[in-house]
Design a protein around this motif. Sequence first.
Motif, PDB file in Angstrom:
ATOM      1  N   GLY A   1       2.595  10.425  -9.449  1.00 57.86           N
ATOM      2  CA  GLY A   1       1.811  10.676 -10.665  1.00 57.86           C
ATOM      3  C   GLY A   1       1.034  11.978 -10.585  1.00 57.86           C
ATOM      4  N   PHE A   2       0.454  12.274  -9.430  1.00 58.19           N
ATOM      5  CA  PHE A   2      -0.269  13.543  -9.260  1.00 58.19           C
ATOM      6  C   PHE A   2       0.682  14.731  -9.385  1.00 58.19           C
ATOM      7  N   VAL A   3       1.841  14.624  -8.746  1.00 55.51           N
ATOM      8  CA  VAL A   3       2.814  15.724  -8.786  1.00 55.51           C
ATOM      9  C   VAL A   3       3.292  15.967 -10.219  1.00 55.51           C
ATOM     10  N   LYS A   4       3.546  14.899 -10.961  1.00 57.45           N
ATOM     11  CA  LYS A   4       4.020  15.020 -12.351  1.00 57.45           C
ATOM     12  C   LYS A   4       2.879  15.233 -13.340  1.00 57.45           C
ATOM     13  N   LYS A   5       1.638  15.275 -12.840  1.00 57.60           N
ATOM     14  CA  LYS A   5       0.442  15.475 -13.664  1.00 57.60           C
ATOM     15  C   LYS A   5       0.297  14.391 -14.746  1.00 57.60           C
ATOM     16  N   VAL A   6       0.528  13.158 -14.335  1.00 54.46           N
ATOM     17  CA  VAL A   6       0.375  12.008 -15.219  1.00 54.46           C
ATOM     18  C   VAL A   6      -1.077  11.540 -15.137  1.00 54.46           C
ATOM     19  N   PRO A   7      -1.722  11.283 -16.281  1.00 53.28           N
ATOM     20  CA  PRO A   7      -3.087  10.747 -16.240  1.00 53.28           C
ATOM     21  C   PRO A   7      -3.047   9.293 -15.747  1.00 53.28           C
ATOM     22  N   LEU A   8      -3.254   9.116 -14.446  1.00 52.67           N
ATOM     23  CA  LEU A   8      -3.038   7.819 -13.807  1.00 52.67           C
ATOM     24  C   LEU A   8      -3.911   6.699 -14.373  1.00 52.67           C
TER      25      LEU A   8
ATOM     26  N   PRO B   1       0.820  -1.222   0.000  1.00 56.03           N
ATOM     27  CA  PRO B   1       0.000   0.000   0.000  1.00 56.03           C
ATOM     28  C   PRO B   1       0.857   1.277   0.000  1.00 56.03           C
ATOM     29  N   LEU B   2       1.973   1.260   0.721  1.00 54.65           N
ATOM     30  CA  LEU B   2       2.864   2.418   0.730  1.00 54.65           C
ATOM     31  C   LEU B   2       3.451   2.659  -0.653  1.00 54.65           C
ATOM     32  N   PHE B   3       3.882   1.592  -1.303  1.00 55.49           N
ATOM     33  CA  PHE B   3       4.424   1.689  -2.657  1.00 55.49           C
ATOM     34  C   PHE B   3       3.368   2.256  -3.606  1.00 55.49           C
ATOM     35  N   PHE B   4       2.142   1.752  -3.503  1.00 55.91           N
ATOM     36  CA  PHE B   4       1.034   2.238  -4.330  1.00 55.91           C
ATOM     37  C   PHE B   4       0.775   3.724  -4.067  1.00 55.91           C
TER      38      PHE B   4
END
Length: 172
Positions: free
Chosen positions: A20-27, A10-13
């Motif tokens: 992904g949010f910080v880099k603005k990646v469409p998760l 869960p920590l890794f996830f």
Amino acid sequence: MQFIGGFIVPLFFAVITMFGFVKKVPLLDTFVTGVKKGVKTTIGIMPSVMALVIAINMLKSSGFLDILSDLAAPVCDIISIPKEIMPLCLIRPVSGSGANAIFNDLITQYGPDSIIGKTASVIVGSTETTFYAVAIYYGAIGIKKSGATIPCALMADITSMIISCILIKIGI
């Protein structure tokens, strides 16, 4: 220790999601694209895996492994490999699950503390499922010719098997 292990995934996830949010990646889109590639890879390697499974089952069912073991017995005596280990040595480069089935039979029949049980344990732990690994990894990236990979890997497996048998026999 188990407490920490329960939090690693869960920590890794969470770290990946925050990154992904910080880099603005469409998760979600990225995740779905990864799943699509995984399905394509699975479909691409399926013929190799199925061929291996069929070949292993044919070898075990036909008694061919027993015939090869009997033929190899004189050579096995010279290089200190117990005859009972030969089916494991023959199937290990081809199939991990087939080798595990043979390994379980050896442990059940001879016990984990016997020479055969110890030798089988070391062989299972120190060798690779060479043909399976080559089929999966090379099939996944589309390599048709393995070159020297298989002969070198088989030589490493054979060396490991012989050394395992010798070391267990002398008690190291």
